[in-house]
Write an enzyme that holds these catalytic residues in place. Sequence first.
Site, PDB file in Angstrom:
ATOM      1  N   TYR A   1      10.835   9.163   1.541  1.00  0.00           N
ATOM      2  CA  TYR A   1      10.882   8.125   0.512  1.00  0.00           C
ATOM      3  C   TYR A   1      11.594   8.548  -0.769  1.00  0.00           C
ATOM      4  O   TYR A   1      11.755   7.728  -1.674  1.00  0.00           O
ATOM      5  CB  TYR A   1       9.468   7.653   0.184  1.00  0.00           C
ATOM      6  CG  TYR A   1       8.752   7.089   1.393  1.00  0.00           C
ATOM      7  CD1 TYR A   1       9.142   5.882   1.954  1.00  0.00           C
ATOM      8  CD2 TYR A   1       7.706   7.781   1.989  1.00  0.00           C
ATOM      9  CE1 TYR A   1       8.508   5.371   3.068  1.00  0.00           C
ATOM     10  CE2 TYR A   1       7.059   7.276   3.109  1.00  0.00           C
ATOM     11  CZ  TYR A   1       7.462   6.074   3.643  1.00  0.00           C
ATOM     12  OH  TYR A   1       6.836   5.583   4.747  1.00  0.00           O
TER      13      TYR A   1
ATOM     14  N   HIS B   1      12.659  -2.131   2.557  1.00  0.00           N
ATOM     15  CA  HIS B   1      12.019  -0.900   3.039  1.00  0.00           C
ATOM     16  C   HIS B   1      12.888   0.266   2.596  1.00  0.00           C
ATOM     17  O   HIS B   1      14.103   0.263   2.822  1.00  0.00           O
ATOM     18  CB  HIS B   1      11.861  -0.905   4.554  1.00  0.00           C
ATOM     19  CG  HIS B   1      10.973  -2.007   5.012  1.00  0.00           C
ATOM     20  ND1 HIS B   1       9.609  -1.946   4.863  1.00  0.00           N
ATOM     21  CD2 HIS B   1      11.260  -3.210   5.564  1.00  0.00           C
ATOM     22  CE1 HIS B   1       9.085  -3.072   5.314  1.00  0.00           C
ATOM     23  NE2 HIS B   1      10.061  -3.857   5.731  1.00  0.00           N
TER      24      HIS B   1
ATOM     25  N   GLU C   1      12.992  -8.874   1.948  1.00  0.00           N
ATOM     26  CA  GLU C   1      12.120  -7.785   2.375  1.00  0.00           C
ATOM     27  C   GLU C   1      12.869  -6.464   2.201  1.00  0.00           C
ATOM     28  O   GLU C   1      14.026  -6.349   2.604  1.00  0.00           O
ATOM     29  CB  GLU C   1      11.761  -8.000   3.846  1.00  0.00           C
ATOM     30  CG  GLU C   1      10.901  -6.946   4.467  1.00  0.00           C
ATOM     31  CD  GLU C   1      10.624  -7.222   5.943  1.00  0.00           C
ATOM     32  OE1 GLU C   1      10.007  -6.353   6.566  1.00  0.00           O
ATOM     33  OE2 GLU C   1      11.036  -8.281   6.472  1.00  0.00           O
TER      34      GLU C   1
ATOM     35  N   HIS D   1       3.773  -4.650   9.249  1.00  0.00           N
ATOM     36  CA  HIS D   1       3.579  -4.606  10.697  1.00  0.00           C
ATOM     37  C   HIS D   1       2.268  -5.224  11.147  1.00  0.00           C
ATOM     38  O   HIS D   1       2.024  -5.321  12.360  1.00  0.00           O
ATOM     39  CB  HIS D   1       3.635  -3.153  11.175  1.00  0.00           C
ATOM     40  CG  HIS D   1       4.626  -2.330  10.429  1.00  0.00           C
ATOM     41  ND1 HIS D   1       5.995  -2.523  10.551  1.00  0.00           N
ATOM     42  CD2 HIS D   1       4.472  -1.359   9.499  1.00  0.00           C
ATOM     43  CE1 HIS D   1       6.619  -1.673   9.738  1.00  0.00           C
ATOM     44  NE2 HIS D   1       5.719  -0.964   9.092  1.00  0.00           N
TER      45      HIS D   1
ATOM     46  N   PRO E   1       0.793  -1.217   0.000  1.00  0.00           N
ATOM     47  CA  PRO E   1       0.000   0.000   0.000  1.00  0.00           C
ATOM     48  C   PRO E   1       0.830   1.273   0.000  1.00  0.00           C
ATOM     49  O   PRO E   1       1.874   1.359   0.639  1.00  0.00           O
ATOM     50  CB  PRO E   1      -0.835  -0.107   1.281  1.00  0.00           C
ATOM     51  CG  PRO E   1      -0.172  -1.134   2.115  1.00  0.00           C
ATOM     52  CD  PRO E   1       0.567  -2.043   1.186  1.00  0.00           C
ATOM     53  N   ASN E   2       0.312   2.229  -0.749  1.00  0.00           N
ATOM     54  CA  ASN E   2       0.832   3.588  -0.862  1.00  0.00           C
ATOM     55  C   ASN E   2       2.114   3.708  -1.667  1.00  0.00           C
ATOM     56  O   ASN E   2       2.564   4.815  -1.933  1.00  0.00           O
ATOM     57  CB  ASN E   2       1.002   4.241   0.512  1.00  0.00           C
ATOM     58  CG  ASN E   2      -0.311   4.313   1.240  1.00  0.00           C
ATOM     59  OD1 ASN E   2      -1.305   4.781   0.689  1.00  0.00           O
ATOM     60  ND2 ASN E   2      -0.348   3.831   2.472  1.00  0.00           N
TER      61      ASN E   2
ATOM     62  N   ALA F   1       2.841  -0.841   4.899  1.00  0.00           N
ATOM     63  CA  ALA F   1       2.284  -0.952   6.253  1.00  0.00           C
ATOM     64  C   ALA F   1       1.843  -2.373   6.599  1.00  0.00           C
ATOM     65  O   ALA F   1       1.734  -2.707   7.789  1.00  0.00           O
ATOM     66  CB  ALA F   1       1.128   0.028   6.427  1.00  0.00           C
TER      67      ALA F   1
ATOM     68  N   ARG G   1      12.294   5.095  12.928  1.00  0.00           N
ATOM     69  CA  ARG G   1      10.972   5.709  12.838  1.00  0.00           C
ATOM     70  C   ARG G   1      10.117   5.294  14.040  1.00  0.00           C
ATOM     71  O   ARG G   1      10.643   4.869  15.057  1.00  0.00           O
ATOM     72  CB  ARG G   1      10.337   5.345  11.499  1.00  0.00           C
ATOM     73  CG  ARG G   1      11.184   5.910  10.332  1.00  0.00           C
ATOM     74  CD  ARG G   1      10.581   5.715   8.998  1.00  0.00           C
ATOM     75  NE  ARG G   1       9.293   6.408   8.906  1.00  0.00           N
ATOM     76  CZ  ARG G   1       8.418   6.168   7.951  1.00  0.00           C
ATOM     77  NH1 ARG G   1       8.663   5.262   7.026  1.00  0.00           N
ATOM     78  NH2 ARG G   1       7.276   6.831   7.912  1.00  0.00           N
TER      79      ARG G   1
ATOM     80  N   ASN H   1       8.242  -5.276  -0.738  1.00  0.00           N
ATOM     81  CA  ASN H   1       8.097  -4.135   0.155  1.00  0.00           C
ATOM     82  C   ASN H   1       6.622  -4.112   0.518  1.00  0.00           C
ATOM     83  O   ASN H   1       5.806  -3.579  -0.226  1.00  0.00           O
ATOM     84  CB  ASN H   1       8.518  -2.830  -0.521  1.00  0.00           C
ATOM     85  CG  ASN H   1       8.415  -1.641   0.421  1.00  0.00           C
ATOM     86  OD1 ASN H   1       7.733  -1.700   1.440  1.00  0.00           O
ATOM     87  ND2 ASN H   1       9.071  -0.555   0.062  1.00  0.00           N
TER      88      ASN H   1
ATOM     89  N   ARG I   1       4.510  11.137  -2.242  1.00  0.00           N
ATOM     90  CA  ARG I   1       4.160  11.044  -0.830  1.00  0.00           C
ATOM     91  C   ARG I   1       5.421  11.116   0.023  1.00  0.00           C
ATOM     92  O   ARG I   1       6.315  10.302  -0.126  1.00  0.00           O
ATOM     93  CB  ARG I   1       3.438   9.716  -0.585  1.00  0.00           C
ATOM     94  CG  ARG I   1       3.130   9.433   0.860  1.00  0.00           C
ATOM     95  CD  ARG I   1       2.442   8.058   0.983  1.00  0.00           C
ATOM     96  NE  ARG I   1       2.436   7.638   2.357  1.00  0.00           N
ATOM     97  CZ  ARG I   1       3.117   6.589   2.836  1.00  0.00           C
ATOM     98  NH1 ARG I   1       3.849   5.866   2.013  1.00  0.00           N
ATOM     99  NH2 ARG I   1       3.066   6.274   4.094  1.00  0.00           N
TER     100      ARG I   1
END
Length: 148
Positions: free
Chosen positions: A24, A101, A99, A81, A11-12, A78, A108, A75, A19
């Site tokens: 990012y 990120h 994985e 988590h 997502p996103n 969200a 963060r 990736n 964004r």
Amino acid sequence: MTGTIYVLNGPNLNLLGKRQPEIYGHETLADVEIACLSQAESYGLEVRCLQSNAEAQLIDWIHAAREEADAIVINPGAFTHTSIAILDALNAFEGPVIEVHISNVHKREEFRRHSYVSLRADGVIAGCGTQGYLLAIDRVAKLVTATN
């Protein structure tokens, strides 16, 4: 297998470059996909880049990868988590999983420091910006070559 790497984005990530560029960066998802295709090609591998904001779609692609891919670079955004379902799907995949990120999730918010996906991942790359995807392709290329 076909020498194919699935690069899955959650997502996103479709908003990459728009964004929170201070976190990012300014590269778009299309930029990342072009770089991944080029990197994989240098190893004689193919890449299938996919992005969805829907957890179920990501799970369906992980299931498809069982028959169509040698490795997964993911990736999960969200879902990292929160998604035991994505973890379960990845556990059914037999090839390497890396994985990725873009940001350093460990610098963060506290909730970002836990990853269900890491319980399955053969490696985790965080905080290297979009270069993390290329590092992941380098790694899976080595793993796939070692097993074939």
